[in-house]
Design a protein around this motif. Structure first.
Motif, PDB file in Angstrom:
ATOM      1  N   VAL A 188      11.767  -4.170  -3.636  1.00 20.44           N
ATOM      2  CA  VAL A 188      10.836  -3.585  -4.645  1.00 20.44           C
ATOM      3  C   VAL A 188      11.377  -3.108  -6.044  1.00 20.44           C
ATOM      4  CG1 VAL A 188       8.874  -3.517  -3.078  1.00 20.44           C
ATOM      5  CG2 VAL A 188      10.427  -1.526  -3.381  1.00 20.44           C
ATOM      6  N   THR A 189      12.658  -2.780  -5.788  1.00 22.51           N
ATOM      7  CA  THR A 189      13.601  -2.329  -6.865  1.00 22.51           C
ATOM      8  C   THR A 189      14.887  -2.872  -6.666  1.00 22.51           C
ATOM      9  OG1 THR A 189      14.444  -0.273  -6.078  1.00 22.51           O
ATOM     10  CG2 THR A 189      12.520  -0.106  -6.988  1.00 22.51           C
ATOM     11  N   ARG A 190      15.788  -2.637  -7.614  1.00 20.49           N
ATOM     12  CA  ARG A 190      17.228  -3.441  -7.311  1.00 20.49           C
ATOM     13  C   ARG A 190      18.077  -2.744  -6.206  1.00 20.49           C
ATOM     14  NH1 ARG A 190      17.450  -8.308  -9.327  1.00 20.49           N
ATOM     15  NH2 ARG A 190      16.672  -8.433 -11.427  1.00 20.49           N
ATOM     16  N   ASP A 191      17.424  -1.522  -5.750  1.00 23.67           N
ATOM     17  CA  ASP A 191      18.070  -1.137  -4.472  1.00 23.67           C
ATOM     18  C   ASP A 191      17.280  -0.560  -3.331  1.00 23.67           C
ATOM     19  OD1 ASP A 191      17.473   1.169  -5.800  1.00 23.67           O
ATOM     20  OD2 ASP A 191      19.245   2.261  -5.798  1.00 23.67           O
ATOM     21  N   ILE A 192      15.968  -0.900  -3.179  1.00 24.91           N
ATOM     22  CA  ILE A 192      14.933  -0.156  -2.426  1.00 24.91           C
ATOM     23  C   ILE A 192      14.348  -1.433  -1.681  1.00 24.91           C
ATOM     24  CG2 ILE A 192      12.957   1.200  -2.158  1.00 24.91           C
ATOM     25  CD1 ILE A 192      14.055   3.195  -3.984  1.00 24.91           C
ATOM     26  N   ILE A 193      14.268  -1.423  -0.529  1.00 20.11           N
ATOM     27  CA  ILE A 193      13.367  -2.487   0.063  1.00 20.11           C
ATOM     28  C   ILE A 193      11.905  -1.839   0.925  1.00 20.11           C
ATOM     29  CG2 ILE A 193      13.448  -3.846   2.181  1.00 20.11           C
ATOM     30  CD1 ILE A 193      16.374  -4.428   1.656  1.00 20.11           C
ATOM     31  N   ALA A 194      11.018  -2.254   0.693  1.00 20.59           N
ATOM     32  CA  ALA A 194       9.786  -1.899   1.314  1.00 20.59           C
ATOM     33  C   ALA A 194       9.485  -2.279   2.759  1.00 20.59           C
ATOM     34  CB  ALA A 194       8.702  -1.810   0.375  1.00 20.59           C
ATOM     35  N   THR A 195       8.997  -1.542   3.627  1.00 19.53           N
ATOM     36  CA  THR A 195       8.733  -2.053   4.891  1.00 19.53           C
ATOM     37  C   THR A 195       7.473  -1.105   5.499  1.00 19.53           C
ATOM     38  OG1 THR A 195       9.838  -2.775   7.061  1.00 19.53           O
ATOM     39  CG2 THR A 195      10.625  -0.664   5.978  1.00 19.53           C
ATOM     40  N   ASN A 196       7.547  -0.955   6.775  1.00 18.29           N
ATOM     41  CA  ASN A 196       6.491  -0.262   7.478  1.00 18.29           C
ATOM     42  C   ASN A 196       7.137   1.123   7.723  1.00 18.29           C
ATOM     43  OD1 ASN A 196       5.047  -3.038   9.196  1.00 18.29           O
ATOM     44  ND2 ASN A 196       4.159  -1.887   7.189  1.00 18.29           N
ATOM     45  N   ALA A 197       6.354   2.171   7.957  1.00 16.50           N
ATOM     46  CA  ALA A 197       6.731   3.508   8.308  1.00 16.50           C
ATOM     47  C   ALA A 197       7.084   3.467   9.924  1.00 16.50           C
ATOM     48  CB  ALA A 197       5.483   4.441   8.355  1.00 16.50           C
ATOM     49  N   HIS A 198       6.620   2.384  10.640  1.00 15.17           N
ATOM     50  CA  HIS A 198       7.226   2.192  12.011  1.00 15.17           C
ATOM     51  C   HIS A 198       8.319   1.645  12.085  1.00 15.17           C
ATOM     52  CE1 HIS A 198       4.729  -1.660  12.188  1.00 15.17           C
ATOM     53  NE2 HIS A 198       5.907  -2.046  13.175  1.00 15.17           N
ATOM     54  N   CYS A 199       8.631   0.815  11.085  1.00 13.89           N
ATOM     55  CA  CYS A 199      10.181   0.164  11.294  1.00 13.89           C
ATOM     56  C   CYS A 199      11.022   1.247  10.927  1.00 13.89           C
ATOM     57  CB  CYS A 199      10.190  -0.952  10.075  1.00 13.89           C
ATOM     58  SG  CYS A 199       8.987  -2.421  10.579  1.00 13.89           S
ATOM     59  N   VAL A 200      10.705   2.240   9.766  1.00 13.22           N
ATOM     60  CA  VAL A 200      11.843   3.191   9.456  1.00 13.22           C
ATOM     61  C   VAL A 200      11.971   4.010  10.781  1.00 13.22           C
ATOM     62  CG1 VAL A 200      11.725   5.332   8.170  1.00 13.22           C
ATOM     63  CG2 VAL A 200      11.118   3.371   7.158  1.00 13.22           C
TER      64      VAL A 200
ATOM     65  N   ARG B 157      16.907   2.403   1.507  1.00 13.93           N
ATOM     66  CA  ARG B 157      17.704   1.991   0.335  1.00 13.93           C
ATOM     67  C   ARG B 157      19.049   1.269   0.670  1.00 13.93           C
ATOM     68  NH1 ARG B 157      17.378   6.588  -2.929  1.00 13.93           N
ATOM     69  NH2 ARG B 157      16.669   5.574  -4.507  1.00 13.93           N
ATOM     70  N   VAL B 158      19.704   0.341   0.117  1.00 14.50           N
ATOM     71  CA  VAL B 158      20.666  -0.280   0.315  1.00 14.50           C
ATOM     72  C   VAL B 158      21.791  -0.032  -0.477  1.00 14.50           C
ATOM     73  CG1 VAL B 158      19.311  -2.256   1.280  1.00 14.50           C
ATOM     74  CG2 VAL B 158      20.122  -2.292  -1.136  1.00 14.50           C
ATOM     75  N   THR B 159      23.129  -0.401  -0.051  1.00 20.54           N
ATOM     76  CA  THR B 159      23.997  -0.320  -0.974  1.00 20.54           C
ATOM     77  C   THR B 159      24.521  -1.796  -1.640  1.00 20.54           C
ATOM     78  OG1 THR B 159      25.572  -0.945   0.925  1.00 20.54           O
ATOM     79  CG2 THR B 159      25.475   1.299   0.694  1.00 20.54           C
ATOM     80  N   GLY B 160      24.730  -1.704  -3.019  1.00 14.69           N
ATOM     81  CA  GLY B 160      24.805  -2.885  -3.872  1.00 14.69           C
ATOM     82  C   GLY B 160      23.410  -3.126  -4.409  1.00 14.69           C
ATOM     83  N   THR B 161      23.313  -4.132  -5.220  1.00 18.22           N
ATOM     84  CA  THR B 161      22.371  -4.513  -6.229  1.00 18.22           C
ATOM     85  C   THR B 161      21.613  -5.886  -5.527  1.00 18.22           C
ATOM     86  OG1 THR B 161      23.603  -3.643  -8.010  1.00 18.22           O
ATOM     87  CG2 THR B 161      21.694  -5.163  -8.320  1.00 18.22           C
TER      88      THR B 161
ATOM     89  N   ALA C  87      21.991  -0.272   4.933  1.00 16.40           N
ATOM     90  CA  ALA C  87      20.835   0.489   4.597  1.00 16.40           C
ATOM     91  C   ALA C  87      20.497   1.567   5.377  1.00 16.40           C
ATOM     92  CB  ALA C  87      19.723  -0.688   4.877  1.00 16.40           C
ATOM     93  N   ARG C  88      19.862   2.481   4.705  1.00 13.50           N
ATOM     94  CA  ARG C  88      19.623   3.798   5.180  1.00 13.50           C
ATOM     95  C   ARG C  88      18.024   4.233   4.821  1.00 13.50           C
ATOM     96  NH1 ARG C  88      19.531   8.119   1.487  1.00 13.50           N
ATOM     97  NH2 ARG C  88      20.919   7.502  -0.510  1.00 13.50           N
ATOM     98  N   PRO C  89      17.365   4.736   5.768  1.00 10.10           N
ATOM     99  CA  PRO C  89      15.817   5.322   5.487  1.00 10.10           C
ATOM    100  C   PRO C  89      15.819   6.246   4.296  1.00 10.10           C
ATOM    101  CG  PRO C  89      16.187   4.893   7.775  1.00 10.10           C
ATOM    102  CD  PRO C  89      17.511   4.820   7.311  1.00 10.10           C
ATOM    103  N   VAL C  90      15.071   6.355   3.562  1.00  5.74           N
ATOM    104  CA  VAL C  90      14.761   7.298   2.463  1.00  5.74           C
ATOM    105  C   VAL C  90      13.366   7.557   2.274  1.00  5.74           C
ATOM    106  CG1 VAL C  90      16.774   6.752   0.885  1.00  5.74           C
ATOM    107  CG2 VAL C  90      14.285   5.471   0.618  1.00  5.74           C
ATOM    108  N   TYR C  91      12.353   7.150   2.939  1.00  3.11           N
ATOM    109  CA  TYR C  91      10.851   7.500   2.886  1.00  3.11           C
ATOM    110  C   TYR C  91      10.169   6.854   3.988  1.00  3.11           C
ATOM    111  CZ  TYR C  91       6.083   7.894   1.512  1.00  3.11           C
ATOM    112  OH  TYR C  91       4.864   7.735   1.051  1.00  3.11           O
ATOM    113  N   MET C  92       9.368   7.687   4.624  1.00  4.17           N
ATOM    114  CA  MET C  92       8.119   7.683   5.679  1.00  4.17           C
ATOM    115  C   MET C  92       6.874   8.207   5.190  1.00  4.17           C
ATOM    116  SD  MET C  92       8.358   7.202   9.795  1.00  4.17           S
ATOM    117  CE  MET C  92       8.524   9.131  10.206  1.00  4.17           C
TER     118      MET C  92
END
Length: 468
Positions: free
Chosen positions: A255-267, A321-325, A294-299
């Protein structure tokens, strides 16, 4: 006042629609007066627009459609129609050419269709004719060969009305004989055309030549959005210390150049694995070897809290959030599109069902379904701003959690979150001793649900990021 719509593109391309009612609704829902194909005319909404006859003029009015109503290429909310106008439902949706009788003119004469076109006559009274004269048209129509592309009633009407017109000019036996001979020629021509058509189509019955609308056939919406977003889809996986393989567990999308959206239960799964010493990675669709840490940043804090949703299943949104673009970002739908979602809207889910996951060579699966209902997280009626639970029928399974839910236009309206299940009790027999016992099991259903995409924007705002 009558109106005739010649459909130039869409599932019923070539069909002629004719109405004399004061109000005609157009859309994919079956209760519309002009009901479009729900599986092919995907750019059109369930209730897209309506035509209303006012003071001997026909006016088109958009009904809050998702992709807009266009007259001669210009998007309109309301417009008086003129003969020859081109009416388009959505940017690449069904297209109609408007035909109206001239002021003071008699109602439309029966339609003589172009070669290969079918004619649907809606609410058209048959011209009065004497029994003997009507029998000529009926006899000619009855003799038409099977598979002819012109309807029998249309041919009968054309011939019968020609005879009626001849009466007004004091028709004579010679004129009637000429009409009968002409009718015979019509039969021979149609029979020959039908024979050639059947011969050409023999062995390839599924091949249909239809006019291609601007922007491509709406039925290809799935392939278009998959091609545009394939690099935005990721398999989320964990690598345990000392383990020989990486294990996928959910889907996510950029959803941005370094953030991936998913479910809270996946986080939540990711956090549990990190506590075990695992590393979380994102594997890009159709890019074997592309592995991003990748590392979780929001639930969402409201997830699993029964105060905010029925059973605690609401607000199932998280971010990593992932490392890289990231090379491609999925486009989130506007609030206007989200608030306009309605039962019957077509959607696509694009992700990694658990039964098809291949961590070494990830290939995502796209499935088509309909939105079954839109509710709040208490499964009740809600104003658009609070109707954030989307129930849909696209096929998914474990691993599809976190998959984006797309409209045919290519914008994301939600995140797939889970499947509704029925609880039932079954009797099982222990094969070792023959004893019977009762167990409770969950039975899955084809009713899936997802979180609306505005919750993603809330999550991004919580981590200090503005959604694109």
């Amino acid at each position: 006042m009558e109106i005739r719509l010649l459909q130039e593109s869409g599932a019923e391309a070539g069909r002629v629609w004719r109405f004399d009612a004061g109000r005609v609704r157009l859309g994919r829902a079956p209760d519309n007066e002009l009901a479009l194909d729900p599986q092919h005319d995907l750019d059109a909404s369930s209730r897209h627009c309506e035509l209303v006859c006012l003071d001997q003029s026909w006016v088109v009015k958009d009904l809050g459609s998702r992709n807009g109503t266009f007259v001669n290429g210009a998007r309109v909310q309301q417009r008086t129609l003129a003969a020859g106008d081109v009416l388009l439902l959505g940017g690449a949706g069904p297209r109609f050419r408007v035909e109206l009788p001239a002021p003071g003119a008699r109602p439309f004469a029966p339609v003589k269709p172009p070669a290969g076109w079918t004619v649907a006559m809606e609410q058209v009274p048959v011209a009065p004719a004497r029994a003997a004269e009507a029998s000529i048209g009926q006899a000619v129509a009855a003799a038409l060969p099977a598979g002819a592309q012109v309807g029998r009633s249309t041919v009968a009407m054309m011939i019968d009305q020609a005879i009626v017109a001849s009466d007004k000019r004091r028709s004579n036996t010679g004129l009637k004989l000429a009409i009968v001979l002409l009718s015979g020629l019509v039969i021979v021509s149609i029979a020959l055309g039908a024979f050639l058509l059947l011969e050409r189509s023999r062995g390839r019955e599924s091949e249909v030549a239809l006019p291609v609308p601007p922007g491509g056939d709406p039925s290809s919406a799935g392939s278009r959005l998959a091609a545009a977003n394939e690099s935005a889809i990721y398999m989320l996986a964990y690598q345990r210390p000392g383990a020989a393989r990486t294990q996928g567990f959910c889907t996510g999308f950029a959803v941005t150049r370094d953030i991936i959206a998913t479910n809270a239960h996946c986080v939540q799964v990711a956090n549990d694995e990190i506590a075990r010493g695992s590393q979380i990675v994102a594997l890009r669709n159709k890019a074997a070897g592309s592995v991003l840490v990748a590392r979780p940043v929001y639930m969402d804090a409201r997830f699993h809290d029964s105060r905010y949703s029925r059973g605690g299943t609401g607000y199932d949104v998280g971010l990593v959030r992932v490392t890289g673009t990231l090379p491609t970002v999925a486009r989130l739908a506007s609030d206007r599109d989200l608030f306009a979602l309605h039962e019957g809207d077509a959607v696509f889910v694009y992700g990694f069902p658990g039964m098809t996951m291949n961590e070494n060579s990830p290939v995502a699966t796209i499935t088509l379904g309909l939105i079954n209902r839109v509710t709040n997280f208490q499964d009740g009626i809600a104003e658009p701003a609070a109707a954030q639970k989307l129930q849909h029928s696209a096929q998914t399974s474990g691993g599809s959690s976190g998959s984006p839910i797309f409209l045919p236009s290519g914008s994301v309206v939600g995140i797939n979150a889970g499947s509704l299940a029925d609880e039932e009790r079954q009797i099982v027999i222990d094969p070792s001793n023959g004893q019977r016992r009762e167990v409770e099991v969950n039975r899955g259903s084809n009713f899936k649900y997802g979180m609306r995409a505005d919750l993603i924007r809330q999550g991004l705002a919580a981590v200090g990021v503005t959604a694109p």
